[in-house]
Design a protein around this motif. Structure first.
Motif, PDB file in Angstrom:
ATOM      1  N   LEU A 247       0.831  -1.211   0.000  1.00  0.00           N
ATOM      2  CA  LEU A 247       0.000   0.000   0.000  1.00  0.00           C
ATOM      3  C   LEU A 247       0.864   1.258   0.000  1.00  0.00           C
ATOM      4  N   LEU A 248       0.500   2.207  -0.846  1.00  0.00           N
ATOM      5  CA  LEU A 248       1.139   3.520  -0.874  1.00  0.00           C
ATOM      6  C   LEU A 248       0.060   4.512  -0.431  1.00  0.00           C
ATOM      7  N   LEU A 249       0.198   5.024   0.813  1.00  0.00           N
ATOM      8  CA  LEU A 249      -0.895   5.771   1.434  1.00  0.00           C
ATOM      9  C   LEU A 249      -0.509   7.228   1.685  1.00  0.00           C
ATOM     10  N   TYR A 250      -1.500   8.067   1.797  1.00  0.00           N
ATOM     11  CA  TYR A 250      -1.226   9.487   2.030  1.00  0.00           C
ATOM     12  C   TYR A 250      -0.786   9.769   3.462  1.00  0.00           C
ATOM     13  N   GLU A 268       1.902  13.845   8.692  1.00  0.00           N
ATOM     14  CA  GLU A 268       1.460  15.190   9.039  1.00  0.00           C
ATOM     15  C   GLU A 268       0.652  15.851   7.916  1.00  0.00           C
ATOM     16  N   SER A 269       0.269  15.057   6.907  1.00  0.00           N
ATOM     17  CA  SER A 269      -0.528  15.551   5.767  1.00  0.00           C
ATOM     18  C   SER A 269       0.132  16.742   5.077  1.00  0.00           C
ATOM     19  N   ASP A 270       1.448  16.679   4.936  1.00  0.00           N
ATOM     20  CA  ASP A 270       2.187  17.760   4.281  1.00  0.00           C
ATOM     21  C   ASP A 270       2.515  17.316   2.853  1.00  0.00           C
ATOM     22  N   LEU A 271       1.938  18.005   1.868  1.00  0.00           N
ATOM     23  CA  LEU A 271       2.070  17.557   0.475  1.00  0.00           C
ATOM     24  C   LEU A 271       3.512  17.667  -0.037  1.00  0.00           C
ATOM     25  N   LYS A 272       4.261  18.637   0.495  1.00  0.00           N
ATOM     26  CA  LYS A 272       5.673  18.763   0.103  1.00  0.00           C
ATOM     27  C   LYS A 272       6.459  17.535   0.543  1.00  0.00           C
ATOM     28  N   ILE A 273       6.215  17.125   1.777  1.00  0.00           N
ATOM     29  CA  ILE A 273       6.891  15.927   2.283  1.00  0.00           C
ATOM     30  C   ILE A 273       6.452  14.706   1.475  1.00  0.00           C
ATOM     31  N   ALA A 274       5.157  14.641   1.183  1.00  0.00           N
ATOM     32  CA  ALA A 274       4.651  13.507   0.397  1.00  0.00           C
ATOM     33  C   ALA A 274       5.359  13.433  -0.962  1.00  0.00           C
ATOM     34  N   ASP A 291       2.376  -8.733  -5.756  1.00  0.00           N
ATOM     35  CA  ASP A 291       1.527  -8.924  -6.933  1.00  0.00           C
ATOM     36  C   ASP A 291       0.931  -7.596  -7.379  1.00  0.00           C
ATOM     37  N   LEU A 292       0.733  -6.712  -6.410  1.00  0.00           N
ATOM     38  CA  LEU A 292      -0.021  -5.501  -6.710  1.00  0.00           C
ATOM     39  C   LEU A 292       0.323  -4.384  -5.725  1.00  0.00           C
ATOM     40  N   ILE A 293       0.460  -3.166  -6.238  1.00  0.00           N
ATOM     41  CA  ILE A 293       0.590  -1.989  -5.370  1.00  0.00           C
ATOM     42  C   ILE A 293      -0.718  -1.200  -5.484  1.00  0.00           C
ATOM     43  N   ILE A 294      -1.317  -0.924  -4.339  1.00  0.00           N
ATOM     44  CA  ILE A 294      -2.520  -0.077  -4.333  1.00  0.00           C
ATOM     45  C   ILE A 294      -2.124   1.288  -3.789  1.00  0.00           C
ATOM     46  N   ALA A 295      -2.298   2.325  -4.593  1.00  0.00           N
ATOM     47  CA  ALA A 295      -1.942   3.678  -4.174  1.00  0.00           C
ATOM     48  C   ALA A 295      -3.201   4.475  -3.894  1.00  0.00           C
ATOM     49  N   GLU A 296      -3.127   5.285  -2.857  1.00  0.00           N
ATOM     50  CA  GLU A 296      -4.268   6.107  -2.471  1.00  0.00           C
ATOM     51  C   GLU A 296      -4.156   7.483  -3.134  1.00  0.00           C
ATOM     52  N   ARG A 297      -5.256   7.934  -3.712  1.00  0.00           N
ATOM     53  CA  ARG A 297      -5.277   9.258  -4.339  1.00  0.00           C
ATOM     54  C   ARG A 297      -5.126  10.348  -3.276  1.00  0.00           C
ATOM     55  N   LEU A 298      -4.328  11.379  -3.565  1.00  0.00           N
ATOM     56  CA  LEU A 298      -4.104  12.471  -2.609  1.00  0.00           C
ATOM     57  C   LEU A 298      -5.104  13.595  -2.833  1.00  0.00           C
ATOM     58  N   PRO A 299      -5.163  14.571  -1.911  1.00  0.00           N
ATOM     59  CA  PRO A 299      -6.074  15.708  -2.124  1.00  0.00           C
ATOM     60  C   PRO A 299      -5.717  16.453  -3.408  1.00  0.00           C
ATOM     61  N   GLU A 300      -6.763  16.968  -4.079  1.00  0.00           N
ATOM     62  CA  GLU A 300      -6.568  17.600  -5.388  1.00  0.00           C
ATOM     63  C   GLU A 300      -6.268  19.100  -5.280  1.00  0.00           C
ATOM     64  N   TYR A 301      -5.256  19.463  -4.520  1.00  0.00           N
ATOM     65  CA  TYR A 301      -4.813  20.859  -4.540  1.00  0.00           C
ATOM     66  C   TYR A 301      -3.309  20.895  -4.344  1.00  0.00           C
ATOM     67  N   GLY A 302      -2.704  22.030  -4.668  1.00  0.00           N
ATOM     68  CA  GLY A 302      -1.258  22.193  -4.495  1.00  0.00           C
ATOM     69  C   GLY A 302      -0.500  21.040  -5.132  1.00  0.00           C
ATOM     70  N   SER A 306       0.008  17.391  -8.619  1.00  0.00           N
ATOM     71  CA  SER A 306       1.187  16.860  -9.324  1.00  0.00           C
ATOM     72  C   SER A 306       1.433  15.406  -8.938  1.00  0.00           C
ATOM     73  N   ILE A 307       1.271  15.101  -7.660  1.00  0.00           N
ATOM     74  CA  ILE A 307       1.507  13.723  -7.209  1.00  0.00           C
ATOM     75  C   ILE A 307       0.463  12.787  -7.831  1.00  0.00           C
ATOM     76  N   ASN A 308      -0.800  13.201  -7.827  1.00  0.00           N
ATOM     77  CA  ASN A 308      -1.849  12.375  -8.451  1.00  0.00           C
ATOM     78  C   ASN A 308      -1.579  12.157  -9.927  1.00  0.00           C
ATOM     79  N   ASP A 309      -1.043  13.184 -10.583  1.00  0.00           N
ATOM     80  CA  ASP A 309      -0.679  13.056 -11.996  1.00  0.00           C
ATOM     81  C   ASP A 309       0.327  11.915 -12.187  1.00  0.00           C
ATOM     82  N   ARG A 310       1.364  11.869 -11.341  1.00  0.00           N
ATOM     83  CA  ARG A 310       2.365  10.800 -11.447  1.00  0.00           C
ATOM     84  C   ARG A 310       1.753   9.436 -11.132  1.00  0.00           C
TER      85      ARG A 310
END
Ligand code: TXA
Ligand code: MG
Length: 317
Positions: A247-250, A268-274, A291-302, A306-310
């Motif tokens: 799991l890749l989590l926010y 700490e929910s810091d997008l820069k650190i993320a 077998d599988l990596i499940i990634a969690e979508r991050l908040p859609e601001y700042g 960019s992270i969600n795009d990647r």
């Protein structure tokens, strides 16, 4: 070979060599921007198609006119505000910039990296450096010297050690079209920051057929392990319960799931650190034979955008 020896890096670059070098965003695979032999090697080693142009790295804004011409005032304002830093500008190129650098376009991508080792290296050279991210075409970008060494080993002259990249995702790329600021690639500089200087910007439509910046290529930044992106991690865990999952989590761990198979990007929910931890985490999970990596979508601001795009590109089949 990984080394901190900047003068050795200078020697290699003066002799048509190519090296891995640190920037604040990701490590680059660098060569003399005027040396077509070195540039050919970069494309070859990276297995990158030559229609995909390279970014030119300069030591300061004072060198911009060596690379670009017809520079609009807004470009200077943005460069003054954000250089050295993770902002790449697409500008009209100087005629002597090799066509190989720009993929035969009349524009050139340029930035000043914000990393002490990169800046020291550029100061000791009498030419700028072209550098794509130091990963094979389409795979995860490197954020440490070891990542680069693992990808390319003896195929390159050396990797200049500069520690872990502080920003951790690639630069934001913008251009100027009909008095508008156009975003070609989301990245480590949030659009909100750019808009404070330039006013509103236009995001290039993801579905545009021919990507001007192949950083916009749909499948990109991808691990070898199957990778999915979701808003609801628990739902996917239930669905794929028979698989070995990472799991890749926010910002928080899943309580009922094995801890060692989870990476939280920023408690700490810091997008820069993320952002700074993103590729490191993807490399790590990709090495765990899952077998599988499940990634969690991050908040859609700042930087979340960019992270969600990647993450979206990594999850494309
Ligand atoms: O943070 C970064 O930008 C890193 C570090 C090493 O500086 N570099 C990097 O390079 O990400 P690369 O080659 O992986 O991505 C460069 C992107 C590509 O998507 C390319 O298509 C785009 O820049 N690009 C380069 N020249 C361009 C041009 N003249 N017009 C439009 N896009 C361009
Ligand atoms: Mg790249």
């Amino acid at each position: 070979m990984i080394s901190k020896d900047i003068s050795l890096a200078v020697q290699h670059l003066n002799q048509n060599g190519i090296i891995g070098f640190p920037t604040e965003t990701v490590y680059g695979l660098a060569g003399n921007a005027f040396d077509t032999e070195a540039i050919h090697k970069i494309f070859e080693v990276k297995k990158r198609p030559t229609f995909n142009p390279l970014i030119v790295h300069i030591k300061g804004i004072e060198d911009l006119t060596q690379v670009a011409t017809e520079i609009p005032p807004i470009a200077y304002e943005l460069a003054n505000a954000f250089w050295p830093g993770p902002l790449t500008l697409i500008l009209k190129k100087q005629p002597y910039i090799p066509d190989l650098v720009t993929a035969n376009q009349d524009t050139v991508a340029v930035r000043v990296p914000n990393h002490p080792v990169a800046l020291e290296l550029l100061h000791q050279l009498d030419f700028p450096l072209v550098a794509p991210s130091a990963n094979p075409f389409k795979s995860i970008s490197p954020t440490s010297a070891e990542h680069v060494e693992n990808y390319f080993g003896n195929q390159i002259n050396m990797v200049l050690e500069g520690g872990e990249c502080s920003a951790g995702i690639e630069s934001t790329i913008i251009g100027f079209e009909n008095n508008r600021v156009v975003v070609y690639r989301l990245g480590a500089l949030a659009l909100e920051e750019i808009e404070k200087v330039s006013g509103s910007v236009t995001l290039l439509n993801k579905k545009d057929k021919k990507p001007i910046a192949p950083g916009m290529l749909l499948k990109h930044y991808a691990p070898k392990t199957d990778f999915i992106l979701t808003r609801n991690v628990q739902e996917e865990l239930d669905w794929y319960s028979d698989k070995k999952i990472g799991l890749l989590l926010y910002n928080s761990f899943m309580p009922d799931f094995e801890r060692k198979n989870q990476i939280v990007l920023s408690e700490e929910s810091d997008l820069k650190i993320a952002a700074s931890k993103l590729y490191h985490a993807m490399h790590k999970l990709d090495k765990m034979n899952l077998d599988l990596i499940i990634a969690e979508r991050l908040p859609e601001y700042g930087l979340g955008i960019s992270i969600n795009d990647r993450l979206e590109r990594a999850s494309k089949k």
